[in-house]
Design a protein around this motif. Sequence first.
Motif, mmCIF file in Angstrom:
data_model
loop_
_atom_site.group_PDB
_atom_site.id
_atom_site.type_symbol
_atom_site.label_atom_id
_atom_site.label_comp_id
_atom_site.label_asym_id
_atom_site.label_seq_id
_atom_site.Cartn_x
_atom_site.Cartn_y
_atom_site.Cartn_z
ATOM 1 N N PHE A 166 -5.468 33.080 45.377
ATOM 2 C CA PHE A 166 -4.635 33.013 44.123
ATOM 3 C C PHE A 166 -5.537 33.642 43.037
ATOM 4 N N VAL A 167 -5.323 34.644 42.594
ATOM 5 C CA VAL A 167 -5.800 35.183 41.133
ATOM 6 C C VAL A 167 -4.882 34.880 40.139
ATOM 7 N N MET A 168 -5.363 33.774 39.057
ATOM 8 C CA MET A 168 -4.536 33.283 37.989
ATOM 9 C C MET A 168 -5.170 34.113 36.746
ATOM 10 N N LEU A 169 -4.499 34.970 36.107
ATOM 11 C CA LEU A 169 -5.152 35.715 35.064
ATOM 12 C C LEU A 169 -4.264 35.245 33.775
ATOM 13 N N THR A 170 -5.161 35.235 32.740
ATOM 14 C CA THR A 170 -4.624 34.829 31.350
ATOM 15 C C THR A 170 -5.322 35.997 30.380
ATOM 16 N N TYR A 216 -4.361 29.275 27.670
ATOM 17 C CA TYR A 216 -5.154 29.093 28.669
ATOM 18 C C TYR A 216 -4.938 27.768 29.206
ATOM 19 N N THR A 217 -4.317 26.812 28.839
ATOM 20 C CA THR A 217 -3.802 25.773 29.431
ATOM 21 C C THR A 217 -2.909 25.911 30.369
ATOM 22 N N LEU A 218 -1.853 26.730 30.098
ATOM 23 C CA LEU A 218 -0.800 27.016 31.097
ATOM 24 C C LEU A 218 -1.542 27.622 32.447
ATOM 25 N N GLY A 219 -2.209 28.548 32.217
ATOM 26 C CA GLY A 219 -3.028 29.189 33.234
ATOM 27 C C GLY A 219 -3.956 28.084 34.027
ATOM 28 N N ASP A 220 -4.380 27.159 33.350
ATOM 29 C CA ASP A 220 -5.448 26.259 33.737
ATOM 30 C C ASP A 220 -4.560 25.116 34.630
ATOM 31 N N ILE A 221 -3.428 24.820 34.036
ATOM 32 C CA ILE A 221 -2.333 23.972 34.989
ATOM 33 C C ILE A 221 -2.064 24.648 36.391
ATOM 34 N N ILE A 222 -1.722 25.892 36.184
ATOM 35 C CA ILE A 222 -1.326 26.351 37.626
ATOM 36 C C ILE A 222 -2.586 26.629 38.436
ATOM 37 N N ALA A 223 -3.690 27.164 37.753
ATOM 38 C CA ALA A 223 -4.844 27.185 38.608
ATOM 39 C C ALA A 223 -5.189 25.993 39.280
ATOM 40 N N ARG A 224 -5.055 24.899 38.585
ATOM 41 C CA ARG A 224 -5.341 23.383 39.224
ATOM 42 C C ARG A 224 -4.493 23.182 40.145
ATOM 43 N N HIS A 225 -3.149 23.451 39.836
ATOM 44 C CA HIS A 225 -2.404 23.154 40.962
ATOM 45 C C HIS A 225 -2.393 23.784 42.341
ATOM 46 N N VAL A 253 -3.891 40.789 40.846
ATOM 47 C CA VAL A 253 -3.534 39.471 40.164
ATOM 48 C C VAL A 253 -2.365 38.838 40.509
ATOM 49 N N ASP A 254 -2.355 37.826 40.885
ATOM 50 C CA ASP A 254 -0.866 36.968 41.459
ATOM 51 C C ASP A 254 -0.122 36.510 40.313
ATOM 52 N N LEU A 255 -0.750 36.172 39.331
ATOM 53 C CA LEU A 255 0.035 35.994 38.136
ATOM 54 C C LEU A 255 -0.722 35.931 36.958
ATOM 55 N N PRO A 286 -6.703 48.941 46.339
ATOM 56 C CA PRO A 286 -5.889 48.760 47.573
ATOM 57 C C PRO A 286 -4.416 48.524 47.416
ATOM 58 N N THR A 287 -4.021 48.252 46.042
ATOM 59 C CA THR A 287 -2.278 48.049 45.810
ATOM 60 C C THR A 287 -1.960 48.882 44.623
ATOM 61 N N PRO A 288 -0.485 49.519 44.982
ATOM 62 C CA PRO A 288 -0.037 50.308 43.915
ATOM 63 C C PRO A 288 -0.134 49.473 42.550
ATOM 64 N N GLU A 289 0.233 48.087 42.343
ATOM 65 C CA GLU A 289 0.248 47.538 41.026
ATOM 66 C C GLU A 289 -0.637 46.732 40.897
ATOM 67 N N PRO A 290 -1.016 46.306 39.534
ATOM 68 C CA PRO A 290 -2.309 45.485 39.236
ATOM 69 C C PRO A 290 -1.769 44.149 39.154
ATOM 70 N N TYR A 291 -0.623 43.709 38.715
ATOM 71 C CA TYR A 291 0.081 42.365 38.524
ATOM 72 C C TYR A 291 1.129 42.192 39.423
ATOM 73 N N MET A 292 1.053 41.272 40.248
ATOM 74 C CA MET A 292 2.388 40.894 40.954
ATOM 75 C C MET A 292 3.293 40.148 40.457
ATOM 76 N N ALA A 293 2.808 39.498 39.513
ATOM 77 C CA ALA A 293 3.948 38.762 38.525
ATOM 78 C C ALA A 293 3.370 38.685 37.034
ATOM 79 N N ARG A 294 4.311 38.749 36.223
ATOM 80 C CA ARG A 294 3.587 38.832 34.651
ATOM 81 C C ARG A 294 4.884 37.694 33.966
ATOM 82 N N ARG A 295 4.268 36.831 33.087
ATOM 83 C CA ARG A 295 5.137 35.856 32.296
ATOM 84 C C ARG A 295 4.456 36.005 30.837
#
Length: 812
Positions: free
Chosen positions: A34-38, A56-65, A525-527, A556-565
Amino acid sequence: MRRYIPKDIEPKWQNKWAQDQIYKAVDFDDKAKFVMLTEFPYPSGDGLHLGHTREYTLGDIIARHKRMQGMNVLYPMGYDAFGLPAENYAIKNNIAPQLATDENIAKFQKQFDSLGYSIDWSRSFKTTDPDYYKWTQWLFLQFFKAGLAYQKEISINWCPFCKTGLANEEVINGRHERCDTLVEKRLLKQWLLEITKYADRLIDGLSDVDFPSKIADQQINWIGRSVGAEISFKVADSDKIIEVFTTRTDTLFGVTFMALAPENPLVEIITTEEHRANVNSYVVASQAKSEIERQDVNRDKSGAFTGAYAINPLNNQPIPIWVADYVLSNYGTGAIMAVPAHDQRDFDFANNFNLPILRVVKNQEKDEDHTEDEGVLVNSGVYNGLPSQEARETILKDLIKTKQATEKVNYRLRDWIFSRQHYWGEPIPIIHCPEHGAVAVPDDQLPVVLPEVERYQPAEDGESPLASVESWINTHCPVCDQPAVRETDTMPNWAGSSWYYLRYFDPKNTEAFADRSKLDYWKNVDLYLGGMEHTTLHLLYSRFWHQFLYDQGLVPTPEPYMARRGQGIVLGADGAKMSKSKGNVVNPTEIIDNGYGADALRLAVVFLAPYDQTTIWSPESVAGTYRFLQRVWTLTHEFEDHKGNSKELESLEINRATHQVIKRVSEDLSTLDFNTPIAALMEYVNTLYKLKVKDEFASQSWPTAIEALIQLLAPFAPHIAEELWEVSGHEDSVHLSQWPKWDDKYLISDTARIVVQVNGKVRAELVVGVDSTEEDVVKAARDDQKIKAYLEGKEIKRVILVPNKLLNLVVG
RNA sequence: GGGCGGGUGGCGGAAUCGGUAGACGCGCUGGACUCAAAAUCCAGUGUUGGCAACAACAUGAGGGUUCAAGUCCCUCCCCGCCCACCA
């Protein structure tokens, strides 16, 4: 009992985590990745601000979870360090931007460390490292070799303050988005990347990724795909032809004049002698106007008649040709067919110059002077009576048959101006040879290292500061070895960020921008979490780069970011955007040092509001989250002191509360709700406080309850969770423990609370057996004292039962 | 002008499918503890009327659908963001 003092525990755990490298992402691990990018920060002199902290806190919460859910998480961070502030600082103080940048990064790093993020720092880099920008240059050359990077003399947006050319996207309301200076037009030879070639792909690709519609719509609008026709109009008594783009071929009979942009070369050619003086002075006056004047929508439409006429291809009527600066020279063909009856702007112009207005589309609405709505054709010869949408196609087909029109798609998107006349950017790796023109610097000569210079100030004439470094400029042509000169423009600050996420997959590679096998493992990037302000800048640019790299077979993939928020901005307590001049800036480090600590701050920035909402910072909110953490601390320690008590049976109440909170936090996190799980945890702690009075921690349900509390809290407040995890006797890190699971069996009850309404108004609450029949519930309601009073002398006409929830008795 | 969000207590915000509006936090009020204060703990806190039980009103305004509307439909008002003379 020890008191909760964050500064006693936070640095301790930060050091321990770093030492044990527990947040290290492992290449090729068997666990799901799982690649969590901020978005990485620009290391300004001001340090991390509250907005960074939230992101970065939001990203960290997701990464830790995700990590606790058993995934191989990559949560990386770097520095986007090329850019104007460092350069301006360098100019002012005559210090090399390299040095200022390193100082700032050291400051950022200290702040990052104090916030307890689970970042894999072993993968960090800055875009100004020659080892990094070597690959930015190499990637640029792939565009160049594919013919997508080209040089052209064009009229560009020029910032007189920064003394540099700008991309379209960097101009907001005629001003440079960074320094707010009025932008001028200048004719300069520039490097461009042909992003327009990817316009359709950039739109289509959006359907394969999970972007909020707000972001997707904004990108689609920005690209501005518009399907229509290019129609040829012959100029009367001349062999010249005027091409126009239109989406409304159905209104062709309503064309009462043509208009050319002042910059259109045809103006010079077709203007008659009689009108030449007048037209010339109009063109000169238009070009003297500032960008902002010309773009003012409310301005009166101006223009001049050229004396020439065009021929309507459908009815051969002569049409007067005007010059008008409401026609854009860089969209379509720089010329329009004007239909005043069916276009607001043409209507305004016709009114100003008393030109005829001819309705050719009739619709239901009352007879207005003009309408842009659909209808039925009138005054259009053989096409009369056709619905306008159908007429659009029919007329176009007929014109194509006679070779007077072609189908055409236009885009508002322009090619990306990729040149900057600045020092502090990646040198564009091109050598200009008198014989061979622009030649790519060979791979083995990369990187083209930014040379040291005497002064960082760009020149008045738009020459880059690099132009003054003779020893650097003069080189030899890689093809013929004759004397040649280096390109002196540098890349825009968006270059390094267009591909940085790929470098995290393999940050130390000297042979390639990233090893293919590592790219295949991490993929993309997954998120991706970032600011809304980058929607039509960085986010669009990097999608373009990635799509190009995919076409080249490099990723290997056509898009860099699977999901963006996109996360919302945190405004100052006064409701205004935080800025030094307003004095409303909140420094996260100060809050930590004031004794609240990183955990309370992390909770506060997230608890404030939904993450994607703009919100106002409230200084008191940290006090609230600190109080909450203190209650967690106290509860856990009290429980530890009473551990010997546990001899009683399980408590159904505690079990239910525990499994309920596990469910709520888990579900909320999966839908990216961050404020409500914190509320759920607070509620849970309040419940446990009440229940502890009852049984003095004697029930056997307590150990599980406390353990779940600490684990659920861990992504949000990692330090206190780790400390309490240790206090409860665990030896391994809570952050590597397994995320708790809820069991529905604890959530089921054998009774249900049913709200009883009479005629839709709540009148009572009943407790009945779960899944009671309608008959039973109604009977219970009838027996209820309060309900009885409402039913007195009335007849129940209808009964609505929502099982286990609500009963509505309709009486009359 | 176009696109997208939004309007709920004193404040930030909760509220799966239409089913107890106001979770949680802040603030405020009262109480316990204290010589006192801070901290902590407990209780209260939408508005109006009432000692109270309770009742009426209440999610920007107005209408509608429904047994039931913050949530769905129609009309309108206001706010925010993005784009904007793009033919």
